[in-house]
Each structure stands twice: as structure tokens, then as C-alpha cells.
Scaffold this motif. Sequence first.
Motif, mmCIF file in Angstrom:
data_model
loop_
_atom_site.group_PDB
_atom_site.id
_atom_site.type_symbol
_atom_site.label_atom_id
_atom_site.label_comp_id
_atom_site.label_asym_id
_atom_site.label_seq_id
_atom_site.Cartn_x
_atom_site.Cartn_y
_atom_site.Cartn_z
ATOM 1 N N GLU A 212 0.815 -1.217 0.000
ATOM 2 C CA GLU A 212 0.000 0.000 0.000
ATOM 3 C C GLU A 212 0.846 1.264 0.000
ATOM 4 N N ASP A 213 2.174 1.101 -0.004
ATOM 5 C CA ASP A 213 3.038 2.279 0.064
ATOM 6 C C ASP A 213 4.097 2.288 -1.038
ATOM 7 N N LEU A 214 3.888 1.492 -2.112
ATOM 8 C CA LEU A 214 4.933 1.327 -3.116
ATOM 9 C C LEU A 214 4.538 1.962 -4.446
ATOM 10 N N LEU A 215 5.328 2.951 -4.875
ATOM 11 C CA LEU A 215 5.167 3.568 -6.184
ATOM 12 C C LEU A 215 6.183 2.943 -7.134
ATOM 13 N N LEU A 216 5.820 2.891 -8.429
ATOM 14 C CA LEU A 216 6.697 2.294 -9.426
ATOM 15 C C LEU A 216 6.865 3.244 -10.594
ATOM 16 N N PHE A 217 8.111 3.475 -10.991
ATOM 17 C CA PHE A 217 8.441 4.230 -12.207
ATOM 18 C C PHE A 217 9.156 3.276 -13.146
ATOM 19 N N ALA A 286 3.000 -3.177 -6.930
ATOM 20 C CA ALA A 286 2.951 -1.734 -6.683
ATOM 21 C C ALA A 286 1.538 -1.222 -6.409
ATOM 22 N N THR A 287 1.472 -0.174 -5.604
ATOM 23 C CA THR A 287 0.215 0.536 -5.399
ATOM 24 C C THR A 287 -0.241 1.194 -6.686
ATOM 25 N N ALA A 310 -3.813 -4.552 -13.602
ATOM 26 C CA ALA A 310 -4.814 -3.930 -12.723
ATOM 27 C C ALA A 310 -4.181 -2.913 -11.789
ATOM 28 N N THR A 311 -3.149 -2.236 -12.290
ATOM 29 C CA THR A 311 -2.429 -1.244 -11.491
ATOM 30 C C THR A 311 -2.765 0.147 -12.015
ATOM 31 N N PRO A 312 -3.350 1.013 -11.203
ATOM 32 C CA PRO A 312 -3.687 2.360 -11.677
ATOM 33 C C PRO A 312 -2.441 3.186 -11.971
ATOM 34 N N VAL A 313 -2.617 4.208 -12.800
ATOM 35 C CA VAL A 313 -1.516 5.065 -13.227
ATOM 36 C C VAL A 313 -1.790 6.497 -12.809
#
Length: 395
Positions: A212-217, A286-287, A310-313
Motif C-alpha cells: 500500500e506504500d509502493l510507487l513504481l516508475f 505496486a500501489t 490492474a495497477t492504476p496510473v
Amino acid sequence: MGRGLKIAWINELALPTGGAERYVRDTAQELAARGVRSFLFYEVKASPVPSPAMLAPFEGGFPIIDLERQLRALAPDVVYVHRLSGLAAPYALSALPYPVVRFFHDHRMFCLREHKYTALTQTPCQRSIGAACYSCLGFVCRSETWPGVRFASLRKLRAEQTVARRHEAFVVGSRYMAEHIAAHGFDRSRIHVLPLYARVPPPPRVLEPRREDLLLFVGQLTTGKGLDVLLQALTRTVHPCQLHVVGRGRQEEKLRALTRELGLADRVHFLGWLEPEALSAHYRRATCVVFPSRAPETSGLVGIEAMAHATPVIGGTLGGMGEWLAHGQTGLGVPPNSPDALAAAIDQLLGDSFLRSRLGHNALRAFEERFRPEHHVSQLLTVLESLAGEGRMSA
């Protein structure tokens, strides 16, 4: 459908380094499953040692030596051109009896700087090339040789466009790009908009729960991709979070230094390039994926890959990105070059589990309806078969 069709693919690189190369490799593999025979021609200076993984879907891979002679020996039904610089090879293609399709993956032929944002202010640009390119210093480009800069020419760029307009068909991944090349004089009736697709490796038997705290670039570490904006945004977020950075590029050391300067070294982790299976695991974990590009993306494949998981952007809606990123439906849209707006969007998503779930569900549904491989490949095969039957316009 497609059985026996012979395609000559032309791309400078025979290395899986970017989105264009991934498209070439994956699409050749998809077409092979439908009976299409594919052969890759590449620039030996760009790829002195081609990647076996890149060549795997092709019946043959050949360094370009004398393109006209090589293609006459192969006698393909269609020539499918991707990244290709200069005038010599396109001129050679115009002398051959085989229909030519050109896929425009980027803005190389439509921007002196290739990146479609201004040199001085790093503001997104969506204009056609012209005198304004000089006022933004767009003619001053980076060079790998001394003195580190080179000067681009509108005359040369327009000459490349003139030769390219002779091709029988043009493929783009978005309506935005179709309008952009049409504004440069390309025949609208020969432009085919085929939205890109994502291939998703089979999920493991046991899925890791989302953090719930992971952003992905995910992307090249260049100025245009806007990772610096995301790093600035992380100094403004309220909710604690981590960022995983997947990719490499010429700005990597500079971005690592900025990470340290901003006091983010314990929150930002640079992972380099990852193979598809490993990258897929990061998408699933990722969140959200953050796509802070300051340049108008011609499509934005990373966002489509995120949707497949199913990962929002969270990202801008410039260029072709607005054709799959619907604000409040499949993700959150933000203006470019705005760390404050980006930080607010990140906090909104991190603080609302229901919103994350709804956006992720909508994103996956949009992928299933519009961006599966068969959607693109079926349309592409129709274009290729039609051209193979019709031959050259001038023939």
C-alpha cells in the motif's frame, strides 16, 4: 490468415533496449504464430553484437550492408520500417518494388531535439516543426563526440519527411500521433491508428499481496520522462511511501545525485532494467505506476502494461496518454512539470484504498477490451496483407 506472408523488418537496433525494439520483437513473435515469416535488418554500427533474444522471433537477422541488394534477394511481400535515421536507406526503399509501411514510434522526424519539449523551459511542445524550433534552441542537440553538441537542421528533417511520405502506409499507436504526422503533410488516408498492446507473463501460482506504500516508475532515465519531477513530488507527500525505479539512461547518475540531495536515498531504489517476468512482479506488487513525462508521449506503453496488471496510473494526459488514461476512471491525470499536483495525486491514491481498487479494476477492464495483443496484431495483419496484395503505389 497471414500464412506464408514474408515481412522484412528494418530497425536500427537489434538489441532489446527500448519500447520500439520490444514492439519489433514481440510483434514478430505474435505474427510468427499466425504463419508470417519475418526477417530483421539492422544497423551494424548500432548493434555490432545483436541480442539473441531480439533475433529469436525472426527467420534471419542481417546487418544492413547494401539494403537495396539485400531486399531484392529476399523479395519480401512488405517492408516494415521502424527506427531508421538518415536518407540513404529510405531512398533505397523507394527504388524497390515492395510496399513499405513505416511505424512512427517517436518524434525523431517531427522535432529537431527529438523529444518534443522546449530546450530552455522544458515545456511540452505539440507544434509542427518550423521557425519556432530555432527560438527554443531546438537546433542545439546533445552529441556523444566532442564538443558534446551538434546542430540539427530543419532542411534535413524536412528532406527525411519528403522521402517518408512516399511510403504506402503509416502506422501509429494513437490518434494524437496520427494528427501530428498529418499536420506534417502525411496523407491521412494512409495513416492507420493501431493502439499498442501489452504482453503479460503468466502470473505465479502464489501472488504477493500489493504493497500500500509502493510507487513504481518504469522508463528510460532521461529528462523527458520526468523522474526528477517525481523525486521533487516525494518531498511534498504526506503519506509515507517508497519508490522503485526500473530503467536506465544517460541521466541516471544525475538522478541518483538528486535523490541524495533531496534526502530520499532510503525511499528511492534504482533497480536497473528488468526482464519481463521480474518487471511483471513489480507491476503486480505496486500501489500504482507514476508516469510523470514532460514530453507528449506518442502512446505510453508503460501505462498500458500497468493496466494489464490492474495497477492504476498517475501521469500526464499529454499526447497519446490521454487515450488510455481517463482521469478518475483508470488513473489520475496531472499537469506536467508540477511536483505539487503530482504529490497531491499520490497522496489521494495512497490514502484511499477504495479508489485504488476501483481504478485498478477499471484499468484491467479497459486493457481487456482494447489493448490485448490480438487487438493490435489482427489489425496490423489486415494492413500488411492488403498492402502485399496491392503492391507499390507507383508500380
